[in-house]
Design a protein around this motif. Structure first.
Motif, short mmCIF file in Angstrom:
data_model
loop_
_atom_site.label_atom_id
_atom_site.label_comp_id
_atom_site.label_asym_id
_atom_site.label_seq_id
_atom_site.Cartn_x
_atom_site.Cartn_y
_atom_site.Cartn_z
N ARG A 1 7.63 -2.05 -13.69
CA ARG A 1 6.81 -2.95 -14.25
C ARG A 1 5.48 -2.23 -14.73
O ARG A 1 4.88 -2.18 -15.92
N ARG B 1 4.68 -16.45 -1.45
CA ARG B 1 4.94 -16.24 -3.04
C ARG B 1 3.80 -17.20 -3.66
O ARG B 1 3.42 -16.66 -4.64
N ARG C 1 -1.97 -13.54 -7.02
CA ARG C 1 -2.30 -12.15 -7.34
C ARG C 1 -1.68 -11.36 -8.48
O ARG C 1 -2.59 -10.65 -9.16
N ARG D 1 -6.25 -8.22 -2.44
CA ARG D 1 -5.91 -7.95 -3.87
C ARG D 1 -6.24 -8.61 -4.83
O ARG D 1 -6.48 -8.31 -6.07
P1 ATP Z 1 2.52 -3.19 -5.84
O1 ATP Z 1 2.93 -2.34 -4.86
O2 ATP Z 1 1.80 -2.68 -7.04
O3 ATP Z 1 1.47 -4.48 -5.21
P2 ATP Z 1 5.10 -4.23 -6.24
O4 ATP Z 1 5.67 -5.21 -7.47
O5 ATP Z 1 5.66 -2.97 -5.82
O6 ATP Z 1 3.66 -4.09 -6.63
P3 ATP Z 1 5.45 -4.90 -3.48
O7 ATP Z 1 4.77 -6.01 -2.81
O8 ATP Z 1 5.43 -3.43 -2.97
O9 ATP Z 1 5.11 -5.12 -4.79
O10 ATP Z 1 7.09 -5.43 -3.59
C1 ATP Z 1 7.85 -4.59 -4.33
C2 ATP Z 1 9.09 -5.52 -5.06
O11 ATP Z 1 9.71 -6.23 -4.15
C3 ATP Z 1 8.34 -6.54 -5.87
O12 ATP Z 1 8.22 -5.94 -7.25
C4 ATP Z 1 9.32 -7.83 -5.96
O13 ATP Z 1 10.48 -7.41 -6.88
C5 ATP Z 1 10.00 -7.67 -4.45
N1 ATP Z 1 9.31 -8.54 -3.38
C6 ATP Z 1 8.00 -8.23 -2.68
N2 ATP Z 1 7.78 -9.16 -1.90
C7 ATP Z 1 8.31 -10.17 -2.29
C8 ATP Z 1 8.38 -11.57 -1.86
N3 ATP Z 1 7.68 -11.98 -0.97
N4 ATP Z 1 9.33 -12.21 -2.56
C9 ATP Z 1 10.34 -12.10 -3.45
N5 ATP Z 1 10.35 -10.70 -3.79
C10 ATP Z 1 9.34 -9.86 -3.31
#
Ligand code: ATP
Ligand code: MG
Length: 440
Positions: free
Chosen positions: A46, A175, A181, A220
């Motif tokens: 992303r 979520r 966020r 965040r």
């Molecule tokens: P960043 O690390 O920059 O905050 P990120 O998208 O990597 O963004 P993370 O929280 O590290 O966010 O999560 C990694 C991925 O896992 C997300 O992009 C999403 O696809 C999935 N994910 C994380 N948490 C959830 C959740 N609570 N419900 C569903 N999918 C999730």
């Protein structure tokens, strides 16, 4: 942003430094050595697509966690079984970690945690993720896989749940906060009405989540480019009062964020989520500030800082005399003093954005004073007092405090000789009358 001339998103990611560097290649090569698949997934894809710095690398693969461990070890790479049951292994190459997760689908969810099963179905794994823009994956050659229309949503700033928002939130109430966020960082107004409706309906369930998870998302959200607008949106939808009933000053937060990011060009001033939290909330006293920090499971240092900022011992403004300024710099330290200048400025501007709240130059001078504060140390010790003829005992501390108060009143400038002179006059005066009372 990656766009075709006609505005349609490309399904291709040009080579990225984080993708092509040897450490990343080594991990991908190890996983795919026997013809198996591995793709970058989630945040790194992303962020790369919208030209933002990639923080951490997540990789997905149909290989089981045990096989992932074995493949990494066979390639001489460090493999840490971070969460084998959930399918997560951390690979470390050249000191750089990458999180590798086996493709999963949800078996059971209860709003707080999920029971998962491994799968080899890329689409099923994408569909259990939260938002379409978070479900993108890419091969090391840059081919982007998009099962949920995430590319179009990403380029349009649409933060959209995969599937019906209410169903997806019931699986994991966090979520709700993740929605705000990601909207804060990637969204464009207006926010998706279906998502907002679902967040509003289910907001009360946020109380069932661990405080740490709420804290991380809240900080965040506050760390986003325009936190005032998002916080206002969360307030309007009844989400903010559930997690932060103390929130009362969106206007002050808005002003602070503007000062931090747009109004000033000072290296020492930038976005600071804890300072923003302090700007947003109203608490009756420092104890309540500490309690709020405790509820949010902040570190001890941050709890203390929040208490100082929410119940400030002083509100430094342009009217503050030079000696007072130095005294508070000495008492609070430059960082805390800077915090209070920014918060006071934001508060006054929020009440009256006109000239009555002081010129920018006058406020900047206070911030510069913090930047250039070289520190100060009170030059006397107890021994100096006894050497001046005061017998050991409680009087020593009282003399020391009296000289210190005089030294602070003078802007912490008097040197040792001057402090000794002043001490001598106090002692001489008292040999004719009563010793000084305790003042500090
Ligand atoms: P960043 O690390 O920059 O905050 P990120 O998208 O990597 O963004 P993370 O929280 O590290 O966010 O999560 C990694 C991925 O896992 C997300 O992009 C999403 O696809 C999935 N994910 C994380 N948490 C959830 C959740 N609570 N419900 C569903 N999918 C999730
Ligand atoms: Mg991440």
């Amino acid at each position: 942003m990656l766009l075709n001339p006609d505005g349609a998103p490309l399904g291709k990611l040009p080579p990225q430094a984080w993708m092509t560097r040897p450490a990343t290649r080594a991990v991908m090569d190890a996983l795919t050595a026997e013809g198996d698949a591995a793709r970058f997934i989630g945040g790194c894809v992303r962020d790369a697509l919208v030209d933002r710095p990639v923080k951490d690398i997540d990789i997905a693969t149909p290989l089981s966690p045990e096989t992932v461990m074995a493949r990494l070890e066979a390639a001489g790479l460090k493999a840490v079984p971070t969460g084998l049951r959930h399918g997560t292994v951390t690979a470390v190459a050249d000191g750089q970690p990458a999180e590798i997760t086996t493709l999963r689908r949800d078996v059971r969810t209860d709003g707080r945690r999920a029971e998962v099963a491994f799968t080899d179905d890329w689409e099923a794994d994408a569909r259990r993720r939260d938002f379409t823009m978070n479900a993108l994956s890419a091969t090391i050659d840059g081919d982007v896989y998009d099962y949920t229309d995430g590319l179009a949503d990403l380029s349009a700033g649409r933060v959209r749940f995969i599937g019906p928002p209410e169903d997806r939130i019931r699986e994991d109430y966090l979520r709700i906060l993740r929605f705000f966020r990601f909207f804060a960082h990637y969204g464009r107004s207006p926010a998706d009405p279906a998502a907002l409706t679902a967040c509003r309906r289910l907001a009360d369930h946020l109380t069932t989540l661990a405080a740490e998870r709420i804290r991380d998302e809240l900080l965040r959200i506050l760390d986003s480019p325009d936190p005032g607008s998002v916080v206002k949106l969360m307030q309007g939808e009844g989400v903010l009062p559930v997690i932060l009933p103390e929130a009362a000053h969106v206007d002050r937060l808005r002003m602070l964020a503007w000062l931090e990011t747009s109004a000033l060009n000072m290296a020492s001033v930038g976005p600071d989520p804890l300072r923003r939290l302090a700007a947003l909330v109203a608490v009756p006293d420092a104890e309540a500030g500490e309690a709020l920090g405790g509820r949010l499971r902040l570190s001890r240092a941050w709890r203390r800082r929040l208490a100082t900022l929410t119940a400030p011992p002083v509100e430094p403004g342009p009217e503050m005399p030079g000696n007072e300024r130095r005294r508070w710099l000495y008492r609070l330290g430059a960082d805390r003093f800077r915090d209070l200048v920014l918060l006071t400025w934001a508060a006054r501007r929020a009440l009256d954005p006109g000239p009555a709240s002081g010129t920018a130059d006058a406020w900047t001078a206070l911030l510069t004073a913090a930047d250039t504060w070289e520190g100060a140390a009170f030059p006397l010790r107890g021994r100096d007092v006894t050497e001046a003829g005061v017998p050991r005992g409680p009087a020593v501390g009282r003399y020391l405090n009296a000289v210190k108060a005089w030294w602070e009143d003078g802007g912490c400038r008097a040197d040792r000789a001057a402090c000794l002179d002043y001490l001598a006059t106090l002692v001489a005066d008292d040999s004719e009358g009563a010793p000084p009372c305790n003042s500090s």
